[in-house]
Motif scaffolding. Structure first.
Motif, PDB file in Angstrom:
ATOM      1  N   UNK A 214      -5.393   0.044 -51.135  1.00 39.67           N
ATOM      2  CA  UNK A 214      -5.978  -1.303 -51.210  1.00 39.67           C
ATOM      3  C   UNK A 214      -6.118  -1.967 -49.905  1.00 39.67           C
ATOM      4  N   UNK A 215      -5.242  -1.913 -48.972  1.00 36.98           N
ATOM      5  CA  UNK A 215      -5.240  -2.612 -47.788  1.00 36.98           C
ATOM      6  C   UNK A 215      -6.535  -2.146 -46.857  1.00 36.98           C
ATOM      7  N   UNK A 216      -6.867  -0.700 -47.048  1.00 35.66           N
ATOM      8  CA  UNK A 216      -7.950  -0.209 -46.255  1.00 35.66           C
ATOM      9  C   UNK A 216      -9.217  -0.406 -46.964  1.00 35.66           C
ATOM     10  N   UNK A 217      -9.118  -0.594 -48.060  1.00 31.32           N
ATOM     11  CA  UNK A 217     -10.508  -1.139 -48.651  1.00 31.32           C
ATOM     12  C   UNK A 217     -10.913  -2.741 -48.365  1.00 31.32           C
ATOM     13  N   UNK A 218      -9.934  -3.341 -48.078  1.00 31.06           N
ATOM     14  CA  UNK A 218     -10.058  -4.761 -47.662  1.00 31.06           C
ATOM     15  C   UNK A 218     -10.114  -4.947 -46.072  1.00 31.06           C
ATOM     16  N   UNK A 219      -9.409  -4.316 -45.396  1.00 32.90           N
ATOM     17  CA  UNK A 219      -9.244  -4.669 -44.070  1.00 32.90           C
ATOM     18  C   UNK A 219     -10.047  -3.676 -42.980  1.00 32.90           C
ATOM     19  N   UNK A 220     -10.044  -2.494 -43.486  1.00 32.28           N
ATOM     20  CA  UNK A 220     -11.024  -1.635 -42.421  1.00 32.28           C
ATOM     21  C   UNK A 220     -12.474  -1.410 -42.901  1.00 32.28           C
ATOM     22  N   UNK A 221     -12.676  -2.025 -44.193  1.00 35.82           N
ATOM     23  CA  UNK A 221     -14.146  -1.999 -44.494  1.00 35.82           C
ATOM     24  C   UNK A 221     -14.551  -0.657 -44.533  1.00 35.82           C
ATOM     25  N   UNK A 222     -13.926   0.229 -45.329  1.00 38.29           N
ATOM     26  CA  UNK A 222     -14.354   1.565 -45.740  1.00 38.29           C
ATOM     27  C   UNK A 222     -13.872   1.891 -47.104  1.00 38.29           C
ATOM     28  N   UNK A 223     -14.637   2.420 -47.986  1.00 37.33           N
ATOM     29  CA  UNK A 223     -14.261   2.540 -49.317  1.00 37.33           C
ATOM     30  C   UNK A 223     -12.940   3.608 -49.410  1.00 37.33           C
ATOM     31  N   UNK A 229     -13.371   8.353 -56.930  1.00 39.84           N
ATOM     32  CA  UNK A 229     -14.310   8.300 -58.130  1.00 39.84           C
ATOM     33  C   UNK A 229     -15.520   9.186 -57.892  1.00 39.84           C
ATOM     34  N   UNK A 230     -16.226   8.683 -56.686  1.00 38.21           N
ATOM     35  CA  UNK A 230     -17.634   9.114 -56.472  1.00 38.21           C
ATOM     36  C   UNK A 230     -17.445  10.181 -55.440  1.00 38.21           C
ATOM     37  N   UNK A 231     -16.400  10.284 -54.835  1.00 40.34           N
ATOM     38  CA  UNK A 231     -16.407  11.392 -53.782  1.00 40.34           C
ATOM     39  C   UNK A 231     -17.148  11.025 -52.471  1.00 40.34           C
ATOM     40  N   UNK A 232     -17.571   9.711 -52.516  1.00 38.09           N
ATOM     41  CA  UNK A 232     -18.167   9.377 -50.981  1.00 38.09           C
ATOM     42  C   UNK A 232     -17.479   8.347 -50.436  1.00 38.09           C
ATOM     43  N   UNK A 233     -17.496   8.504 -49.149  1.00 32.58           N
ATOM     44  CA  UNK A 233     -16.837   7.166 -48.524  1.00 32.58           C
ATOM     45  C   UNK A 233     -17.744   6.466 -47.860  1.00 32.58           C
ATOM     46  N   UNK A 234     -17.717   5.359 -48.150  1.00 34.89           N
ATOM     47  CA  UNK A 234     -18.600   4.102 -47.569  1.00 34.89           C
ATOM     48  C   UNK A 234     -18.167   3.694 -46.499  1.00 34.89           C
ATOM     49  N   UNK A 235     -18.955   3.280 -45.328  1.00 39.37           N
ATOM     50  CA  UNK A 235     -18.397   2.902 -44.149  1.00 39.37           C
ATOM     51  C   UNK A 235     -19.270   1.435 -43.902  1.00 39.37           C
ATOM     52  N   UNK A 236     -18.584   0.448 -43.929  1.00 42.47           N
ATOM     53  CA  UNK A 236     -19.312  -1.037 -44.122  1.00 42.47           C
ATOM     54  C   UNK A 236     -19.543  -1.496 -42.650  1.00 42.47           C
ATOM     55  N   UNK A 237     -20.441  -2.126 -42.540  1.00 45.68           N
ATOM     56  CA  UNK A 237     -20.547  -2.829 -41.083  1.00 45.68           C
ATOM     57  C   UNK A 237     -19.702  -4.164 -41.197  1.00 45.68           C
TER      58      UNK A 237
END
Length: 239
Positions: A214-223, A229-237
């Motif tokens: 949960x922390x990494x989803x919020x703070x590092x802006x990556x899924x 669930x999807x298998x894909x990791x999304x890296x946000x700007x």
């Protein structure tokens, strides 16, 4: 502003980068195993606790109730599902991509690993301002997964089947494969105690695992969570 199509992300070794916003990381067998295993572990924790600390006595004749029997059956069933899943997951470590192997080793022989590990410790301690983005597990997560999940799961499976063999008898396959545990701890109560303590290690791991995801989803802006669930990791700007 960083172009979303050019986000630099370290690979699992921290030795090179890819430049894309979405990477396919977790294959379908890994994702299926993760959720089935999570459910099995949840059942094992609840029923294991109740076996160690039984419910109050139920009024009436014992023949009219089978509460502990159902609890034990659920525990044994979930344990066997976890054990089969553990074997299949080990098989997929050889058949799958490089990320499917990360939970089975820690690359302590790499100097870069220790450098990246130190950075992750500082990041989780709020001493680093910017996170590093990894395609697979970061070094700290890889270490925790190997030590607190993989090794501990193997320990729980071995001791669990050893205890189960007491009821199945000396001629059972469980006794033949896992009876050696009683050469280490001749008193089966000791095995019960270590098995029970192992449950608390896994509970601690689950708490850390969920918090970190949960922390990494919020703070590092990556899924992190949706990646399983999807298998894909999304890296946000913007991280």
């Amino acid at each position: 502003m960083t172009d979303i199509s050019r986000i630099d992300v370290a690979d699992s070794h921290g030795e090179r980068v890819v430049s894309q916003p979405t990477v396919y990381v977790y294959e379908a067998p890994v994702r299926l195993w993760h959720w089935v295993n999570a459910l099995a572990i949840l059942v094992l924790i609840v029923t294991g606790y109740l076996i160690g600390s039984p419910l109050p006595t139920v009024a009436g004749e014992a023949s009219q109730h089978f509460v502990m029997g159902y609890i034990r059956f659920a525990h044994f069933t979930a344990g066997q599902i976890m054990a089969v899943g553990f074997l299949l997951r080990g098989y997929w470590a050889f058949m799958g991509n490089e990320h499917s192997r990360q939970i089975y080793y820690v690359p302590v022989w790499r100097a870069s690993f220790w450098k990246e590990l130190a950075h992750e410790i500082r990041w989780y301690a709020f001493l680093e301002k910017a996170p590093k983005k990894y395609v697979g597990h970061n070094p700290l997560a890889q270490t925790a997964m190997f030590a607190m999940y993989t090794l501990m799961s193997a320990f729980m499976i071995v001791t669990g089947f050893a205890l189960y063999s007491e009821g199945e008898g000396a001629d059972s396959w469980e006794a033949k494969l896992f009876g050696w545990v009683f050469y280490i701890w001749p008193n089966s109560q000791e095995v019960h105690t270590w098995h029970h303590l192992g449950m608390y290690v896994i509970v601690t791991f689950i708490i850390i695992h969920i918090y970190a995801a949960v922390r990494e989803d919020i703070m590092s802006r990556q899924s992190i969570i949706s990646s399983m669930i999807s298998g894909e990791r999304h890296f946000k700007d913007g991280a």
